[in-house]
Design an enzyme around this catalytic site. Structure first.
Site, PDB file in Angstrom:
ATOM      1  N   ASP A   1      43.189  47.066  35.884  1.00  0.00           N
ATOM      2  CA  ASP A   1      42.268  47.943  36.616  1.00  0.00           C
ATOM      3  C   ASP A   1      41.075  48.319  35.735  1.00  0.00           C
ATOM      4  O   ASP A   1      40.142  48.990  36.195  1.00  0.00           O
ATOM      5  CB  ASP A   1      42.980  49.187  37.169  1.00  0.00           C
ATOM      6  CG  ASP A   1      43.584  50.055  36.091  1.00  0.00           C
ATOM      7  OD1 ASP A   1      43.588  49.653  34.918  1.00  0.00           O
ATOM      8  OD2 ASP A   1      44.074  51.160  36.430  1.00  0.00           O
ATOM      9  N   SER A   2      41.069  47.824  34.490  1.00  0.00           N
ATOM     10  CA  SER A   2      39.864  47.917  33.658  1.00  0.00           C
ATOM     11  C   SER A   2      38.703  47.188  34.334  1.00  0.00           C
ATOM     12  O   SER A   2      37.552  47.357  33.923  1.00  0.00           O
ATOM     13  CB  SER A   2      40.138  47.310  32.276  1.00  0.00           C
ATOM     14  OG  SER A   2      40.708  46.020  32.404  1.00  0.00           O
TER      15      SER A   2
ATOM     16  N   LYS B   1      51.850  46.028  37.240  1.00  0.00           N
ATOM     17  CA  LYS B   1      51.925  46.948  36.107  1.00  0.00           C
ATOM     18  C   LYS B   1      51.539  48.335  36.598  1.00  0.00           C
ATOM     19  O   LYS B   1      50.626  48.460  37.423  1.00  0.00           O
ATOM     20  CB  LYS B   1      50.999  46.507  34.968  1.00  0.00           C
ATOM     21  CG  LYS B   1      50.999  47.482  33.784  1.00  0.00           C
ATOM     22  CD  LYS B   1      50.308  46.925  32.558  1.00  0.00           C
ATOM     23  CE  LYS B   1      48.804  47.056  32.571  1.00  0.00           C
ATOM     24  NZ  LYS B   1      48.294  48.439  32.712  1.00  0.00           N
TER      25      LYS B   1
ATOM     26  N   GLU C   1      51.156  52.637  35.209  1.00  0.00           N
ATOM     27  CA  GLU C   1      51.076  53.533  34.054  1.00  0.00           C
ATOM     28  C   GLU C   1      52.038  54.706  34.217  1.00  0.00           C
ATOM     29  O   GLU C   1      52.356  55.119  35.334  1.00  0.00           O
ATOM     30  CB  GLU C   1      49.641  54.065  33.895  1.00  0.00           C
ATOM     31  CG  GLU C   1      48.652  52.968  33.569  1.00  0.00           C
ATOM     32  CD  GLU C   1      47.245  53.491  33.316  1.00  0.00           C
ATOM     33  OE1 GLU C   1      47.044  54.732  33.224  1.00  0.00           O
ATOM     34  OE2 GLU C   1      46.329  52.652  33.222  1.00  0.00           O
TER      35      GLU C   1
ATOM     36  N   GLU D   1      49.732  51.230  24.517  1.00  0.00           N
ATOM     37  CA  GLU D   1      48.288  51.276  24.260  1.00  0.00           C
ATOM     38  C   GLU D   1      47.923  52.467  23.377  1.00  0.00           C
ATOM     39  O   GLU D   1      48.378  53.597  23.616  1.00  0.00           O
ATOM     40  CB  GLU D   1      47.516  51.362  25.585  1.00  0.00           C
ATOM     41  CG  GLU D   1      46.004  51.476  25.353  1.00  0.00           C
ATOM     42  CD  GLU D   1      45.141  51.203  26.573  1.00  0.00           C
ATOM     43  OE1 GLU D   1      45.691  50.886  27.641  1.00  0.00           O
ATOM     44  OE2 GLU D   1      43.902  51.320  26.441  1.00  0.00           O
TER      45      GLU D   1
HETATM   46  O1  KIV Z   1      43.529  47.639  32.774  1.00  0.00           O
HETATM   47  C1  KIV Z   1      43.748  46.959  31.760  1.00  0.00           C
HETATM   48  O2  KIV Z   1      43.006  46.032  31.422  1.00  0.00           O
HETATM   49  C2  KIV Z   1      44.933  47.275  30.977  1.00  0.00           C
HETATM   50  C3  KIV Z   1      45.075  46.610  29.647  1.00  0.00           C
HETATM   51  C4  KIV Z   1      44.030  47.034  28.727  1.00  0.00           C
HETATM   52  C5  KIV Z   1      46.439  46.763  29.093  1.00  0.00           C
HETATM   53  O3  KIV Z   1      45.738  48.041  31.390  1.00  0.00           O
END
Ligand code: KIV
Length: 289
Positions: free
Chosen positions: A67-68, A136, A138, A205
């Site tokens: 989500d980056s 994934k 958090e 992280e």
């Molecule tokens: O959103 C993302 O790119 C991430 C990674 C940096 C682990 O969660």
């Protein structure tokens, strides 16, 4: 790593899907760590587009549609405004562009925290829309029940502890975590809860290195570090960061290229040739037969 094939980079822009082959699987990745030992570290990078996936796929075990992309692709101030639809669109593109790596898609803020049922609805939507093999999310102990709920219903999950960017408004910034004993203890509790809940890997992280090492020893599943330690069971970086797309990157990023300078120089040359009417040249123009 199984890199004994060559990728077909001649596919047309309209249909960049490479020839299918057998992908790595979640159980195979999970099995990389046995009895606390990982002989072959897990290689993970973020990918957001089909072409990027094509180029990264043969080198990676895991492609993360992070989500980056909120900041990297959409210019948003954080990952908080990212939507499920954005993740689904980019996830589908990355699956189309890859055939070797396991593709995992981030569950965006607001799509899973309310209840295990909400998480299942969002995660199953992502799996159906994209063809990805895992999601994934958090959060630590507070998400353990949700992780177990998803895993028991056929959805492999990667956990994410330490610096959790979706919680930036609670954390107050993106600084490293785990410097105080209390915080370190909480993060260990988070990781062990996710491990017990059935996460097949955990991203660690932005934590101090001794804590990353302790976490890696404390959990049975592989840890994937970012701003953590080379002793983690794998590593992940945001691809654009390691390619040098941005001037400012966190201290933990190593730049393997200066792609921003390459792009800027190419655009400068192109602009000069257009202004001088030197482009297009004879090679780039059609003439009557
Ligand atoms: O959103 C993302 O790119 C991430 C990674 C940096 C682990 O969660």
């Amino acid at each position: 790593m199984s890199t004994t094939f060559t990728i077909d980079t001649s596919t047309s822009r309209a249909n960049p899907t490479p020839a299918p082959m057998r992908r790595l699987t979640v159980p195979k990745l999970r099995a990389r760590k046995a009895d606390g030992v990982t002989r072959e570290p897990i290689v993970m990078l973020t990918a957001y587009t089909a072409r990027q996936a094509q180029l990264l796929d043969q080198h990676c075990d895991l492609l993360l549609v992070g989500d980056s992309l909120g900041q990297v692709i959409y210019g948003l101030p954080s990952s908080v405004p990212v939507t499920l639809e954005m993740m689904a669109n980019h996830g589908a593109a990355v699956v189309r562009g890859s055939y070797h790596a396991v593709v995992a898609v981030d569950m965006p803020f607001g799509s899973y925290e309310q209840s295990p049922a909400q998480a299942f609805e969002s995660a199953s939507y992502l799996l159906k829309q994209t063809g990805c093999a895992a999601v994934k999310l958090e959060g630590g102990a507070a998400m353990a029940e949700t992780v177990a709920f998803l895993v028991q219903r056929g959805i492999p999950v990667i956990g994410h502890v330490g610096l959790t960017p979706q919680a930036v408004n609670v954390l107050g910034g993106y600084g490293p975590r785990g410097r105080s004993e209390a915080e370190a203890e909480k993060i260990v509790g988070d990781a062990t809860a996710l491990d017990a809940a059935g996460a097949f890997a955990i991203v660690i992280e932005g934590v101090v290195e001794p804590l990353a090492i302790a976490l890696t020893k404390a959990v049975a599943c592989p840890t994937i570090g970012i701003g953590a330690s080379a002793q983690c069971d794998g590593q992940v970086l945001v691809t654009e960061d390691m390619l040098g797309m941005f001037e400012r990157v966190p201290r933990f990023v190593k730049r393997y290229e200066d792609i921003a300078a390459t792009i800027s120089a190419a655009a400068e040359k192109y602009a000069a040739e257009v202004r001088a009417r030197a482009f297009p040249g004879a090679d780039q123009t059609y003439q009557p037969e």
